[in-house]
Design a protein around this motif. Structure first.
Motif, PDB file in Angstrom:
ATOM      1  N   LEU A   1      -4.447   7.748 -21.288  1.00  0.00           N
ATOM      2  CA  LEU A   1      -2.942   7.103 -21.413  1.00  0.00           C
ATOM      3  C   LEU A   1      -2.361   7.452 -19.947  1.00  0.00           C
ATOM      4  CD1 LEU A   1      -2.093   7.576 -25.156  1.00  0.00           C
ATOM      5  CD2 LEU A   1      -2.433   5.294 -23.587  1.00  0.00           C
ATOM      6  N   ALA A   2      -2.613   8.571 -19.500  1.00  0.00           N
ATOM      7  CA  ALA A   2      -1.779   8.968 -18.208  1.00  0.00           C
ATOM      8  C   ALA A   2      -2.424   8.235 -17.211  1.00  0.00           C
ATOM      9  CB  ALA A   2      -2.123  10.378 -18.057  1.00  0.00           C
ATOM     10  N   SER A   3      -3.886   8.045 -17.206  1.00  0.00           N
ATOM     11  CA  SER A   3      -4.175   7.032 -16.121  1.00  0.00           C
ATOM     12  C   SER A   3      -3.747   5.678 -16.306  1.00  0.00           C
ATOM     13  CB  SER A   3      -5.909   6.991 -16.172  1.00  0.00           C
ATOM     14  OG  SER A   3      -6.264   6.374 -17.236  1.00  0.00           O
ATOM     15  N   PHE A   4      -3.543   5.116 -17.388  1.00  0.00           N
ATOM     16  CA  PHE A   4      -2.706   3.787 -17.622  1.00  0.00           C
ATOM     17  C   PHE A   4      -1.380   3.882 -16.956  1.00  0.00           C
ATOM     18  CE2 PHE A   4      -5.322   2.039 -21.460  1.00  0.00           C
ATOM     19  CZ  PHE A   4      -6.355   1.649 -20.537  1.00  0.00           C
ATOM     20  N   TYR A   5      -0.832   5.081 -17.088  1.00  0.00           N
ATOM     21  CA  TYR A   5       0.558   5.006 -16.710  1.00  0.00           C
ATOM     22  C   TYR A   5       0.825   5.106 -15.091  1.00  0.00           C
ATOM     23  CZ  TYR A   5       5.346   7.322 -16.452  1.00  0.00           C
ATOM     24  OH  TYR A   5       6.722   7.460 -16.025  1.00  0.00           O
ATOM     25  N   PHE A   6      -0.225   5.825 -14.739  1.00  0.00           N
ATOM     26  CA  PHE A   6      -0.240   5.918 -12.977  1.00  0.00           C
ATOM     27  C   PHE A   6      -0.915   4.541 -12.677  1.00  0.00           C
ATOM     28  CE2 PHE A   6      -3.087   7.693  -9.614  1.00  0.00           C
ATOM     29  CZ  PHE A   6      -1.970   7.644  -8.693  1.00  0.00           C
ATOM     30  N   ASN A   7      -1.715   3.924 -13.250  1.00  0.00           N
ATOM     31  CA  ASN A   7      -2.358   2.826 -12.593  1.00  0.00           C
ATOM     32  C   ASN A   7      -1.082   1.637 -12.724  1.00  0.00           C
ATOM     33  OD1 ASN A   7      -4.306   1.105 -11.292  1.00  0.00           O
ATOM     34  ND2 ASN A   7      -5.186   0.507 -13.587  1.00  0.00           N
ATOM     35  N   GLY A   8      -0.816   1.620 -13.578  1.00  0.00           N
ATOM     36  CA  GLY A   8       0.358   0.538 -13.966  1.00  0.00           C
ATOM     37  C   GLY A   8       1.561   0.799 -13.080  1.00  0.00           C
ATOM     38  N   THR A   9       1.894   1.921 -12.892  1.00  0.00           N
ATOM     39  CA  THR A   9       3.128   2.152 -11.928  1.00  0.00           C
ATOM     40  C   THR A   9       2.756   1.772 -10.769  1.00  0.00           C
ATOM     41  OG1 THR A   9       3.795   4.026 -13.128  1.00  0.00           O
ATOM     42  CG2 THR A   9       4.458   4.020 -10.754  1.00  0.00           C
ATOM     43  N   SER A  10       1.557   2.172 -10.171  1.00  0.00           N
ATOM     44  CA  SER A  10       1.233   1.679  -8.768  1.00  0.00           C
ATOM     45  C   SER A  10       0.833   0.092  -8.929  1.00  0.00           C
ATOM     46  CB  SER A  10      -0.390   2.266  -8.436  1.00  0.00           C
ATOM     47  OG  SER A  10      -1.446   1.488  -9.233  1.00  0.00           O
ATOM     48  N   PHE A  11       0.505  -0.554  -9.898  1.00  0.00           N
ATOM     49  CA  PHE A  11       0.615  -1.981  -9.840  1.00  0.00           C
ATOM     50  C   PHE A  11       2.022  -2.773  -9.775  1.00  0.00           C
ATOM     51  CE2 PHE A  11       1.147  -5.915 -12.521  1.00  0.00           C
ATOM     52  CZ  PHE A  11      -0.013  -6.674 -12.116  1.00  0.00           C
ATOM     53  N   LEU A  12       2.768  -2.027 -10.424  1.00  0.00           N
ATOM     54  CA  LEU A  12       4.333  -2.535 -10.573  1.00  0.00           C
ATOM     55  C   LEU A  12       5.248  -2.351  -9.302  1.00  0.00           C
ATOM     56  CD1 LEU A  12       5.186  -2.253 -14.129  1.00  0.00           C
ATOM     57  CD2 LEU A  12       4.549  -4.141 -13.018  1.00  0.00           C
ATOM     58  N   GLY A  13       4.586  -1.267  -8.763  1.00  0.00           N
ATOM     59  CA  GLY A  13       5.210  -0.758  -7.586  1.00  0.00           C
ATOM     60  C   GLY A  13       5.093  -1.617  -6.317  1.00  0.00           C
ATOM     61  N   TYR A  14       3.639  -1.992  -6.294  1.00  0.00           N
ATOM     62  CA  TYR A  14       3.047  -3.041  -5.264  1.00  0.00           C
ATOM     63  C   TYR A  14       3.721  -4.319  -5.388  1.00  0.00           C
ATOM     64  CZ  TYR A  14      -0.532  -4.498  -1.762  1.00  0.00           C
ATOM     65  OH  TYR A  14      -1.227  -4.944  -0.885  1.00  0.00           O
ATOM     66  N   ALA A  15       3.858  -4.778  -6.518  1.00  0.00           N
ATOM     67  CA  ALA A  15       4.374  -6.019  -7.053  1.00  0.00           C
ATOM     68  C   ALA A  15       5.803  -6.145  -6.364  1.00  0.00           C
ATOM     69  CB  ALA A  15       4.420  -6.384  -8.500  1.00  0.00           C
ATOM     70  N   ILE A  16       6.500  -5.101  -6.602  1.00  0.00           N
ATOM     71  CA  ILE A  16       8.069  -5.162  -6.396  1.00  0.00           C
ATOM     72  C   ILE A  16       7.781  -5.195  -4.682  1.00  0.00           C
ATOM     73  CG2 ILE A  16      10.166  -3.509  -6.157  1.00  0.00           C
ATOM     74  CD1 ILE A  16       9.187  -2.715  -8.732  1.00  0.00           C
ATOM     75  N   LEU A  17       7.299  -4.341  -4.039  1.00  0.00           N
ATOM     76  CA  LEU A  17       7.219  -4.462  -2.555  1.00  0.00           C
ATOM     77  C   LEU A  17       6.687  -5.759  -1.886  1.00  0.00           C
ATOM     78  CD1 LEU A  17       6.328  -0.766  -1.694  1.00  0.00           C
ATOM     79  CD2 LEU A  17       8.554  -1.779  -1.488  1.00  0.00           C
ATOM     80  N   ALA A  18       5.714  -6.244  -2.548  1.00  0.00           N
ATOM     81  CA  ALA A  18       4.911  -7.450  -2.316  1.00  0.00           C
ATOM     82  C   ALA A  18       6.323  -8.680  -2.433  1.00  0.00           C
ATOM     83  CB  ALA A  18       3.893  -8.028  -3.056  1.00  0.00           C
ATOM     84  N   GLU A  19       6.984  -8.650  -3.448  1.00  0.00           N
ATOM     85  CA  GLU A  19       7.903  -9.687  -3.705  1.00  0.00           C
ATOM     86  C   GLU A  19       8.859  -9.485  -2.577  1.00  0.00           C
ATOM     87  OE1 GLU A  19      10.474 -12.693  -5.722  1.00  0.00           O
ATOM     88  OE2 GLU A  19       8.309 -12.277  -5.586  1.00  0.00           O
ATOM     89  N   LYS A  20       9.626  -8.196  -2.172  1.00  0.00           N
ATOM     90  CA  LYS A  20      10.408  -7.871  -1.202  1.00  0.00           C
ATOM     91  C   LYS A  20       9.929  -8.705  -0.008  1.00  0.00           C
ATOM     92  CE  LYS A  20      12.969  -4.224   0.904  1.00  0.00           C
ATOM     93  NZ  LYS A  20      13.030  -2.706   0.790  1.00  0.00           N
TER      94      LYS A  20
END
Length: 202
Positions: A116-135
């Motif tokens: 679950l910790a790995s999911f949390y880390f991976n999900g955060t990297s995914f969403l953070g990347y998406a935010i910067l890509a959208e920007k």
């Protein structure tokens, strides 16, 4: 890793069904919530000790997860719909490992926490990347038309569903499978961060 290839196979029939479902007046958000409900039923069945039977609602939930996008494409995509979809996905992805921990805490708790910790880390990297890509106005259609920017990775939706199927078929091996998959999730997140450093480090 396999999502882009899988999309080429599943999108044509999904889009056809999506147009038919949309014509019935069913919304994409309703399909999303149905998919979540099926996923949570699957998790409850795993907790109840019938992981093989839980495969039926689990796989149906993933069909719904693909169908909601097809319905949206045949009607109208909305930012809120994309938000609800990703939130429901993350809840489902967390509920299944939690169900295996609750099924056998003594054997599965530590490996489940690592996963679950790995999911949390991976999900955060995914969403953070998406935010910067959208920007930056970046776009991609490798995994189909999406409301969010979907960065590819070592592990994606196809691999996660395959992993869940393995867990349901071989629940006695949850711990070793969770350690392996969790380690690969950490590797995926780290690789995504390295890619972000190249692209976003002005």
């Amino acid at each position: 890793m396999f999502d882009a290839t899988a999309r080429k196979l599943i999108d044509p029939p999904l889009n056809a069904v999506g147009r038919w479902v949309a014509a019935l007046g069913v919304s994409a958000n309703q399909i999303t919530l149905l998919g979540l409900a099926l996923g949570l039923i699957s998790a409850a069945m795993i907790w109840g000790g019938v992981p093989v039977a839980a495969l039926i609602p689990l796989l149906l939930s993933r069909v719904a997860d693909g169908l909601d996008g097809a319905v949206a494409r045949s009607t109208r995509k909305t930012d809120f719909g994309g938000f609800v979809d990703i939130a429901c996905d993350f809840l489902f992805y967390g509920a299944v490992p939690l169900a295996f921990v609750l099924l056998d805490p003594a054997a599965n708790a530590i490996a489940g926490a690592f996963l679950l910790a790995s999911f949390y880390f991976n999900g955060t990297s995914f969403l953070g990347y998406a935010i910067l890509a959208e920007k930056r106005g970046m776009e991609t259609s490798a995994q189909g038309s999406k409301s969010l920017y979907f960065s590819n990775g070592l592990l994606e939706g196809s691999e996660t569903i395959g992993f869940f199927v393995l867990l349901c078929l071989f629940p006695q091996f949850f711990a070793p499978l969770a350690w392996i998959f969790g380690a690969l999730c950490y590797a995926t997140a780290i690789l995504r961060i390295l890619a972000a450093r190249q692209i976003f480090n002005d």
